[in-house]
Design an enzyme around this catalytic site. Structure first.
Site, PDB file in Angstrom:
ATOM      1  N   ASP A 144      -2.879  21.724  63.448  1.00 20.19           N
ATOM      2  CA  ASP A 144      -3.953  22.247  62.760  1.00 20.19           C
ATOM      3  C   ASP A 144      -3.721  23.892  62.616  1.00 20.19           C
ATOM      4  O   ASP A 144      -3.291  24.422  63.721  1.00 20.19           O
ATOM      5  CB  ASP A 144      -5.204  21.960  63.612  1.00 20.19           C
TER       6      ASP A 144
ATOM      7  N   HIS B 258     -11.711  21.519  69.161  1.00 20.10           N
ATOM      8  CA  HIS B 258     -12.209  22.730  69.651  1.00 20.10           C
ATOM      9  C   HIS B 258     -13.487  22.529  70.781  1.00 20.10           C
ATOM     10  O   HIS B 258     -14.020  23.369  71.398  1.00 20.10           O
ATOM     11  CB  HIS B 258     -13.127  23.448  68.486  1.00 20.10           C
TER      12      HIS B 258
ATOM     13  N   HIS C   5      -6.195  25.914  63.039  1.00 20.89           N
ATOM     14  CA  HIS C   5      -6.718  26.685  63.955  1.00 20.89           C
ATOM     15  C   HIS C   5      -6.446  26.010  65.437  1.00 20.89           C
ATOM     16  O   HIS C   5      -6.124  25.111  65.730  1.00 20.89           O
ATOM     17  CB  HIS C   5      -8.351  26.354  63.991  1.00 20.89           C
TER      18      HIS C   5
ATOM     19  N   ASP D 104      -5.283  21.721  57.554  1.00 16.63           N
ATOM     20  CA  ASP D 104      -5.895  23.003  56.924  1.00 16.63           C
ATOM     21  C   ASP D 104      -4.879  24.221  56.772  1.00 16.63           C
ATOM     22  O   ASP D 104      -5.162  25.327  56.318  1.00 16.63           O
ATOM     23  CB  ASP D 104      -7.371  23.359  57.873  1.00 16.63           C
TER      24      ASP D 104
END
Length: 313
Positions: free
Chosen positions: A164, A127, A166, A248
């Site tokens: 992931d 990120h 996200h 996740d």
């Protein structure tokens, strides 16, 4: 040939506060799972500290200086960057060792000293945008490794893929104009950080995003990879494959709703290792990203690393 495991004790000292999902116990659980006898064949080394020259591949001087100046100097210090992202006394060194470990893993895999590698490090990196720390991340670790591989080893094409849950907005931002670096991502949408639409394709069509709706589940995840990301990855070609391995998307994870199980993480790892075997003699470097149910994370990483070891045997 072996699988290289890179980690460092200082990665356990990065602490963003009580109740934060990106907690030191994530890494403790992973390392305990990898103590099982079936992982005895791992070659284990400590991640070195990454240099500012590595950081400059993805970040301007102002960002590097900001992170260094924000890092707490006192052992009990704490500095908040945003509502999700904070620094303790150990954060800066941990983040630098994640970056340094990425470069070391690339070097060892390219030299044939390891078939592939997994970095059990934290904080995560995908990120972190060029000028912004966010989403638990400070430096764009995997994207830095991709650019380092091109610079240091003269590779024509490098690929970074991200499963992931996200979207890796930081990796995408760093690699947006890097026409010889492919970035492919599956992720839940809508979800933090709000990027990753299929229309986001990079300056040279080098980016492929395959968003999944909440609750779509295992079949949709596999379809996204088999119909979109893997064909695009093969079309682009690569001399080294990097993975942002977030876990996740697991059904037990509290932060999302894609509902995968360990078998799915083993499956995508097998698919990626097979693609790498065909393209680049199996050269793969994988980076730990997310995963916030401690038991599910440990089991999922074990499944991922087990496949890497089989591919490296």
């Amino acid at each position: 040939m072996t699988t290289l495991l890179l980690t460092h004790p200082v990665c356990l000292t990065h602490d963003m506060g009580a109740g934060h999902p990106e907690q030191p116990d994530r890494l403790r659980g992973i390392l305990k799972a990898l103590e099982d006898p079936r992982f005895a064949g791992l070659r284990r080394e400590e991640s070195p500290v990454g240099t500012d020259d590595l950081l400059r591949l993805a970040h301007p001087e102002a960002h590097i200086r900001f992170i260094r100046e924000t890092a707490p100097k006192a052992p009990d210090g704490f500095a908040r960057i945003d509502e999700d992202t904070a620094m303790s006394h150990g954060t800066l060194e941990a983040a630098l060792r994640a970056v340094g470990g990425g470069a070391t893993a690339v070097d060892q895999v390219m030299a044939g000293k390891a078939k592939n590698a997994f970095l059990a490090v934290r904080p995560p990196g995908h990120h972190a945008e060029p000028e912004r720390a966010m989403g638990f991340c400070f430096f764009s670790t995997a994207a830095i490794a991709a650019l380092y591989a091109k610079q240091r080893h003269g590779l024509e094409r490098v690929a970074l893929v991200d499963f992931d849950v996200h979207h890796g907005n930081g990796s995408q931002a760093v690699l947006w104009s890097a026409k010889d670096v492919f970035f492919g991502s599956s992720h839940q949408m809508p979800l933090y950080p709000g990027t990753g639409a299929p229309t986001e394709t990079g300056a040279s069509g080098n980016i492929v995003n395959a968003p999944l709706r909440p609750g779509e589940g295992r079949a949709a995840f596999r379809e996204a990879w088999t119909s979109r990301i893997l064909p695009a990855l093969d079309h682009h070609g690569f001399d080294l494959l990097l993975i942002s391995a977030g876990f996740d998307a697991h059904r037990d994870d509290p932060l999302a709703q894609i509902n995968l199980v360990e078998e799915d993480f083993a499956w995508i790892t097998e698919e990626l290792c097979e693609a790498a075997e065909k393209r680049c003699n199996g050269r793969v470097v994988s980076f730990l990203e997310g995963g916030y149910d401690l038991a599910a994370l440990a089991r999922s990483v074990a499944a991922h690393v087990g496949v890497l070891m089989e591919a490296g045997a």
